[in-house]
Design a protein around this motif. Structure first.
Motif, PDB file in Angstrom:
ATOM      1  N   ILE A 115       0.838  -1.203   0.000  1.00 46.88           N
ATOM      2  CA  ILE A 115       0.000   0.000   0.000  1.00 46.88           C
ATOM      3  C   ILE A 115       0.873   1.253   0.000  1.00 46.88           C
ATOM      4  CG2 ILE A 115      -1.627   1.371   1.379  1.00 46.88           C
ATOM      5  CD1 ILE A 115      -2.867  -1.322   2.268  1.00 46.88           C
ATOM      6  N   LYS A 116       1.909   1.253   0.820  1.00 45.81           N
ATOM      7  CA  LYS A 116       2.819   2.410   0.883  1.00 45.81           C
ATOM      8  C   LYS A 116       3.478   2.646  -0.471  1.00 45.81           C
ATOM      9  CE  LYS A 116       6.912   4.128   3.243  1.00 45.81           C
ATOM     10  NZ  LYS A 116       7.947   3.828   4.246  1.00 45.81           N
ATOM     11  N   ARG A 117       3.970   1.572  -1.085  1.00 48.05           N
ATOM     12  CA  ARG A 117       4.630   1.707  -2.384  1.00 48.05           C
ATOM     13  C   ARG A 117       3.644   2.191  -3.448  1.00 48.05           C
ATOM     14  NH1 ARG A 117       9.180  -2.478  -4.309  1.00 48.05           N
ATOM     15  NH2 ARG A 117       9.737  -2.058  -2.172  1.00 48.05           N
ATOM     16  N   PHE A 118       2.423   1.683  -3.390  1.00 50.98           N
ATOM     17  CA  PHE A 118       1.367   2.075  -4.318  1.00 50.98           C
ATOM     18  C   PHE A 118       1.064   3.568  -4.187  1.00 50.98           C
ATOM     19  CE2 PHE A 118      -3.275   2.421  -5.216  1.00 50.98           C
ATOM     20  CZ  PHE A 118      -3.264   2.065  -6.554  1.00 50.98           C
ATOM     21  N   ILE A 119       0.934   4.039  -2.963  1.00 42.70           N
ATOM     22  CA  ILE A 119       0.650   5.455  -2.718  1.00 42.70           C
ATOM     23  C   ILE A 119       1.814   6.326  -3.172  1.00 42.70           C
ATOM     24  CG2 ILE A 119       0.310   7.194  -0.910  1.00 42.70           C
ATOM     25  CD1 ILE A 119      -1.331   5.006   0.591  1.00 42.70           C
ATOM     26  N   LEU A 120       3.032   5.928  -2.825  1.00 43.67           N
ATOM     27  CA  LEU A 120       4.212   6.720  -3.197  1.00 43.67           C
ATOM     28  C   LEU A 120       4.431   6.761  -4.715  1.00 43.67           C
ATOM     29  CD1 LEU A 120       6.696   5.725  -0.347  1.00 43.67           C
ATOM     30  CD2 LEU A 120       5.456   7.891  -0.633  1.00 43.67           C
ATOM     31  N   SER A 121       3.874   5.781  -5.425  1.00 37.35           N
ATOM     32  CA  SER A 121       3.985   5.794  -6.887  1.00 37.35           C
ATOM     33  C   SER A 121       2.753   6.451  -7.524  1.00 37.35           C
ATOM     34  CB  SER A 121       4.159   4.372  -7.419  1.00 37.35           C
ATOM     35  OG  SER A 121       2.982   3.625  -7.227  1.00 37.35           O
ATOM     36  N   SER A 122       2.003   7.180  -6.710  1.00 43.22           N
ATOM     37  CA  SER A 122       0.790   7.888  -7.157  1.00 43.22           C
ATOM     38  C   SER A 122      -0.233   6.943  -7.779  1.00 43.22           C
ATOM     39  CB  SER A 122       1.144   8.993  -8.148  1.00 43.22           C
ATOM     40  OG  SER A 122       1.976   9.944  -7.542  1.00 43.22           O
ATOM     41  N   GLY A 123      -0.269   5.709  -7.293  1.00 44.89           N
ATOM     42  CA  GLY A 123      -1.256   4.748  -7.773  1.00 44.89           C
ATOM     43  C   GLY A 123      -0.940   4.118  -9.111  1.00 44.89           C
ATOM     44  N   SER A 124       0.295   4.270  -9.569  1.00 41.47           N
ATOM     45  CA  SER A 124       0.686   3.693 -10.856  1.00 41.47           C
ATOM     46  C   SER A 124       1.090   2.231 -10.676  1.00 41.47           C
ATOM     47  CB  SER A 124       1.852   4.471 -11.467  1.00 41.47           C
ATOM     48  OG  SER A 124       2.401   3.761 -12.552  1.00 41.47           O
ATOM     49  N   LEU A 125       0.237   1.316 -11.139  1.00 39.09           N
ATOM     50  CA  LEU A 125       0.565  -0.107 -11.036  1.00 39.09           C
ATOM     51  C   LEU A 125       1.787  -0.450 -11.884  1.00 39.09           C
ATOM     52  CD1 LEU A 125      -2.951  -1.796 -11.059  1.00 39.09           C
ATOM     53  CD2 LEU A 125      -1.484  -1.301  -9.113  1.00 39.09           C
ATOM     54  N   LYS A 126       1.943   0.256 -12.977  1.00 35.87           N
ATOM     55  CA  LYS A 126       3.111   0.028 -13.834  1.00 35.87           C
ATOM     56  C   LYS A 126       4.402   0.361 -13.075  1.00 35.87           C
ATOM     57  CE  LYS A 126       4.767   1.119 -18.469  1.00 35.87           C
ATOM     58  NZ  LYS A 126       4.498   1.858 -19.696  1.00 35.87           N
ATOM     59  N   GLU A 127       4.376   1.465 -12.343  1.00 36.32           N
ATOM     60  CA  GLU A 127       5.552   1.864 -11.558  1.00 36.32           C
ATOM     61  C   GLU A 127       5.794   0.890 -10.404  1.00 36.32           C
ATOM     62  OE1 GLU A 127       6.961   5.681  -8.943  1.00 36.32           O
ATOM     63  OE2 GLU A 127       5.822   6.085 -10.782  1.00 36.32           O
ATOM     64  N   VAL A 128       4.720   0.437  -9.764  1.00 34.87           N
ATOM     65  CA  VAL A 128       4.848  -0.528  -8.672  1.00 34.87           C
ATOM     66  C   VAL A 128       5.446  -1.829  -9.213  1.00 34.87           C
ATOM     67  CG1 VAL A 128       3.598  -1.929  -6.986  1.00 34.87           C
ATOM     68  CG2 VAL A 128       2.986   0.466  -7.302  1.00 34.87           C
ATOM     69  N   ALA A 129       4.966  -2.278 -10.370  1.00 38.24           N
ATOM     70  CA  ALA A 129       5.489  -3.495 -10.984  1.00 38.24           C
ATOM     71  C   ALA A 129       6.983  -3.356 -11.256  1.00 38.24           C
ATOM     72  CB  ALA A 129       4.740  -3.803 -12.276  1.00 38.24           C
ATOM     73  N   SER A 130       7.366  -2.216 -11.760  1.00 36.47           N
ATOM     74  CA  SER A 130       8.779  -1.964 -12.051  1.00 36.47           C
ATOM     75  C   SER A 130       9.609  -1.990 -10.777  1.00 36.47           C
ATOM     76  CB  SER A 130       8.921  -0.618 -12.759  1.00 36.47           C
ATOM     77  OG  SER A 130      10.273  -0.314 -12.968  1.00 36.47           O
ATOM     78  N   SER A 131       9.107  -1.387  -9.706  1.00 34.00           N
ATOM     79  CA  SER A 131       9.871  -1.329  -8.457  1.00 34.00           C
ATOM     80  C   SER A 131      10.012  -2.710  -7.816  1.00 34.00           C
ATOM     81  CB  SER A 131       9.249  -0.335  -7.476  1.00 34.00           C
ATOM     82  OG  SER A 131       8.014  -0.806  -6.994  1.00 34.00           O
ATOM     83  N   TYR A 132       9.016  -3.580  -8.007  1.00 36.13           N
ATOM     84  CA  TYR A 132       9.097  -4.950  -7.490  1.00 36.13           C
ATOM     85  C   TYR A 132       9.826  -5.883  -8.453  1.00 36.13           C
ATOM     86  CZ  TYR A 132       5.949  -4.473  -3.445  1.00 36.13           C
ATOM     87  OH  TYR A 132       5.391  -4.143  -2.230  1.00 36.13           O
ATOM     88  N   GLY A 133       9.991  -5.439  -9.700  1.00 42.38           N
ATOM     89  CA  GLY A 133      10.639  -6.285 -10.703  1.00 42.38           C
ATOM     90  C   GLY A 133       9.738  -7.414 -11.173  1.00 42.38           C
ATOM     91  N   VAL A 134       8.431  -7.130 -11.248  1.00 41.96           N
ATOM     92  CA  VAL A 134       7.458  -8.123 -11.703  1.00 41.96           C
ATOM     93  C   VAL A 134       6.612  -7.502 -12.811  1.00 41.96           C
ATOM     94  CG1 VAL A 134       7.376  -9.324  -9.477  1.00 41.96           C
ATOM     95  CG2 VAL A 134       5.765  -7.463  -9.924  1.00 41.96           C
TER      96      VAL A 134
END
Length: 99
Positions: free
Chosen positions: A21-40
């Motif tokens: 949730i924290k990562r999602f919020i910090l990426s302004s709700g961008s699932l693409k950015e979250v995926a990139s940060s997790y490497g998935v």
């Protein structure tokens, strides 16, 4: 709501969920950015978000019997498969209603 009170839905989440949730919020709700940060992949993150939504919905559903809520949580947390969860819930409801 007081800042000292943690909502039930939030208290029901584990540390990994809170981190997501924290990562999602910090990426302004961008699932693409979250995926990139997790490497998935995006679909992997989308599935994770969908499961998190289900966890919150189960925690927020006050109309459910505590047993039914437990079965749903187990299914969402992949401790029990969804087909088995449905069978258990349906059988429990039959017993409760006397059908």
């Amino acid at each position: 709501m007081s800042i000292d009170v943690i909502p039930d839905w939030l208290a029901s989440l584990d540390d990994e969920d809170i981190s997501f949730i924290k990562r999602f919020i910090l990426s302004s709700g961008s699932l693409k950015e979250v995926a990139s940060s997790y490497g998935v992949t995006y679909p992997t993150v989308r599935l994770r978000l969908d499961r998190l939504i289900q966890k919150i919905q189960v925690a927020e559903d006050t109309s459910n019997d505590p047993y039914v809520s437990l079965i749903k949580r187990l299914a969402i947390n992949e401790k029990l498969d969804f087909d088995t969860a449905k069978i258990l819930i349906n059988e429990y409801k039959k017993i409760r209603t006397g059908v």
